[in-house]
Write a protein that holds these residues in place. Sequence first.
Motif, short mmCIF file in Angstrom:
data_model
loop_
_atom_site.label_atom_id
_atom_site.label_comp_id
_atom_site.label_asym_id
_atom_site.label_seq_id
_atom_site.Cartn_x
_atom_site.Cartn_y
_atom_site.Cartn_z
N ARG A 1 9.32 6.93 8.94
CA ARG A 1 10.19 6.06 8.43
C ARG A 1 9.88 5.09 7.18
O ARG A 1 10.45 4.82 6.50
N ARG A 2 8.43 4.98 7.28
CA ARG A 2 7.73 4.50 6.08
C ARG A 2 6.80 5.35 5.89
O ARG A 2 6.06 6.13 6.48
N ALA A 3 6.38 5.41 4.52
CA ALA A 3 5.35 6.53 3.91
C ALA A 3 4.61 5.87 2.92
O ALA A 3 4.89 5.05 2.09
N PHE A 4 3.34 6.49 2.98
CA PHE A 4 2.33 6.36 1.77
C PHE A 4 2.58 7.19 0.82
O PHE A 4 2.66 8.47 0.96
N ALA A 5 2.83 6.85 -0.67
CA ALA A 5 3.01 7.83 -1.56
C ALA A 5 1.85 8.64 -1.69
O ALA A 5 1.95 9.80 -2.00
N ARG A 6 0.70 8.34 -1.32
CA ARG A 6 -0.49 9.01 -1.35
C ARG A 6 -1.18 8.87 -0.03
O ARG A 6 -1.70 7.69 0.08
N GLY A 7 -1.67 9.59 0.59
CA GLY A 7 -2.40 9.37 1.56
C GLY A 7 -2.19 10.39 3.07
O GLY A 7 -1.44 11.41 2.95
N LEU B 1 0.90 -1.31 0.09
CA LEU B 1 -0.05 -0.01 0.01
C LEU B 1 0.85 1.37 0.01
O LEU B 1 0.44 2.17 -0.43
N SER B 2 2.24 1.19 0.50
CA SER B 2 2.71 2.21 0.45
C SER B 2 3.66 2.63 -0.66
O SER B 2 3.94 3.66 -0.96
N ILE B 3 3.80 1.70 -1.62
CA ILE B 3 4.68 1.82 -2.89
C ILE B 3 3.60 2.19 -3.90
O ILE B 3 3.84 2.57 -5.16
N GLN B 4 2.37 1.81 -3.80
CA GLN B 4 1.22 1.84 -4.96
C GLN B 4 0.74 3.44 -4.97
O GLN B 4 0.88 4.16 -3.87
N THR B 5 0.37 3.88 -6.16
CA THR B 5 0.12 5.36 -6.15
C THR B 5 -1.42 5.37 -6.97
O THR B 5 -1.88 6.45 -6.98
N ALA B 6 -2.23 4.01 -6.94
CA ALA B 6 -3.61 4.16 -7.65
C ALA B 6 -4.71 4.78 -6.59
O ALA B 6 -5.50 5.32 -7.03
N HIS B 7 -4.43 4.43 -5.44
CA HIS B 7 -5.35 4.72 -4.43
C HIS B 7 -4.51 5.42 -3.25
O HIS B 7 -3.87 4.90 -2.69
N PRO B 8 -5.10 6.45 -2.71
CA PRO B 8 -4.78 7.22 -1.20
C PRO B 8 -4.98 6.18 0.02
O PRO B 8 -5.89 5.45 -0.18
N VAL B 9 -4.32 6.47 0.77
CA VAL B 9 -4.52 5.54 2.03
C VAL B 9 -4.58 6.44 3.16
O VAL B 9 -3.75 7.33 3.47
N LEU B 10 -5.54 6.31 4.11
CA LEU B 10 -5.64 6.78 5.27
C LEU B 10 -5.60 5.77 6.63
O LEU B 10 -6.25 5.00 6.69
N LEU B 11 -4.48 6.30 7.46
CA LEU B 11 -4.29 5.58 8.59
C LEU B 11 -4.65 6.37 9.94
O LEU B 11 -4.00 7.26 9.94
N ALA B 12 -5.62 6.20 10.66
CA ALA B 12 -6.14 6.95 11.79
C ALA B 12 -6.13 6.27 12.77
O ALA B 12 -6.29 5.02 13.02
N ILE B 13 -5.29 6.75 13.96
CA ILE B 13 -4.85 6.11 15.00
C ILE B 13 -5.42 6.68 16.18
O ILE B 13 -5.00 7.96 16.34
N ASP B 14 -6.19 6.15 17.08
CA ASP B 14 -6.85 6.93 18.31
C ASP B 14 -5.97 6.34 19.30
O ASP B 14 -5.30 5.25 19.37
N ASP B 15 -5.98 7.00 20.51
CA ASP B 15 -4.90 6.74 21.90
C ASP B 15 -3.79 6.82 21.39
O ASP B 15 -2.66 5.93 21.75
N PHE B 16 -3.19 7.87 20.35
CA PHE B 16 -1.95 7.68 19.79
C PHE B 16 -0.80 7.89 21.08
O PHE B 16 0.17 7.25 20.70
N GLN B 17 -1.09 8.41 22.13
CA GLN B 17 -0.29 8.53 23.20
C GLN B 17 0.45 7.14 23.90
O GLN B 17 1.42 7.22 24.25
N ALA B 18 -0.48 6.26 23.77
CA ALA B 18 0.02 5.01 23.96
C ALA B 18 1.13 4.49 23.42
O ALA B 18 1.86 3.53 23.89
N LEU B 19 1.14 4.86 22.05
CA LEU B 19 2.64 4.36 21.33
C LEU B 19 3.77 4.81 21.97
O LEU B 19 4.85 4.20 21.50
N ALA B 20 3.67 5.84 22.72
CA ALA B 20 4.91 6.51 23.26
C ALA B 20 5.23 6.26 24.72
O ALA B 20 6.14 7.08 25.19
N MET B 21 4.34 5.60 25.25
CA MET B 21 4.30 5.15 26.64
C MET B 21 5.88 4.33 26.93
O MET B 21 6.27 3.93 26.20
#
Length: 419
Positions: free
Chosen positions: A293-299, A242-262
């Motif tokens: 570090r990793r990115a979606f081409a569109r999104g 999904l990160s290298i394709q350009t046909a469709h954009p990607v939405l990544l929505a993350i709730d409780d984001f602060q938990a990733l940095a605990m």
Amino acid sequence: MGATGLTHPIFESAGAPGRVELDVGVLLAGGLAGPGGLSPGTVARFEDEDPSSPLRVYGVPKRMLVEFRILGAPVSVITSTTLSLIRLLHEAGRPLTSSYDPDSDAPATTRPNARIVLNGRAGTGKSFLLLQLASYAHALRDWIVIYVPRTRALLDGSTPAVYSLQTQTWAQPRAAWNLLSRIGRANVALLARMGTQRECDRDAGHVKIGTPLTELVNLAGQQQTIDHALAPLLLDALLTELSIQTAHPVLLAIDDFQALAMGRSGYRDPQFKGIRPHHLGMGRLLLEFAGGRRAFARGLVIGALSRSDPMFPVPPQLAAALSIPDEFTPSPRSVRERRSAQLASYLEGEGKRRERALRAVRVPDALSVREAAALFEVWLDAGRETGADELFLGKYAESSGNARAFVWGGLLATLQTAK
């Protein structure tokens, strides 16, 4: 928990005595079903009849689910912040005007920074904004939607974790399979039309170029073992495609984001020491896309900081990385706070990737009078009550315009007392 998670008759609102059908439009791409349109103060209903809608597939946070059950319908009010995020969504998903390599250190000059974190006081509607954006992107029918409504559930130790020598992280097979299967169900039509662009060898066999992306989900589902050992590898492979394709954009929505940095998660190593979230497979995977570090081409990658649970506060290192002021911090930050250099590389970026670093977007502390009035009317309509301007203005003033306090401490308390 999905809409079908509560099966007891007490939770069934359709056809219940005293209930009326709410006259609100469904949140659709470009506007709402019926007259009006996307404008601040418009009440919209989340799509809950489509089996591939984000609400049905990914579920919602617990407090939001309870509110929907009490009201009898999954609705929310469109705010000015909603429209700002929708404009950002369209801008981040526009077709590329030049070649772009998501694995390169070169900055993406063709589009703005598409990594944001919603910040604001507790009860300002950050989780609702995430669900609104995910539902709107799904309604566009061109976006691949990945919605994580309960990040804490990935880090609280509720699913097995096994150390992987290949990735040098603690793999979470069952959690990976859970997210992988939901991505497949929510985006089945788009994934079936997209083929792999890279060959990959998995324990289940060789995946050739051009294989439909749905096959990656099916490979994990074919494993009859309880631990779903292939799920982490296949989830990583799917997100790479999904990160290298350009046909469709990607939405990544993350709730409780602060938990990733605990500082520590709910998992323990053999020495019974807490495992950091970025040493867990799911935590590191989300941080890699959120931190650049990793990115979606569109999104677009968007997170939300939850301040409702004192057990999961916003860590000082995350607050410093996002340049969040101390106004939301319950106690002064310690200058001796231990900070992880490895976590900083995810949150702040390294080298040229600093241009992809996360940035915070402040959510207004209060609803406007027009937005609060729309909520007031829909709750009265659901309860078949009649209200006066004095009641509305009183509750609005008591809550200082805070959305959660206005609904839970104002309207619900008043309606329950009246009954």
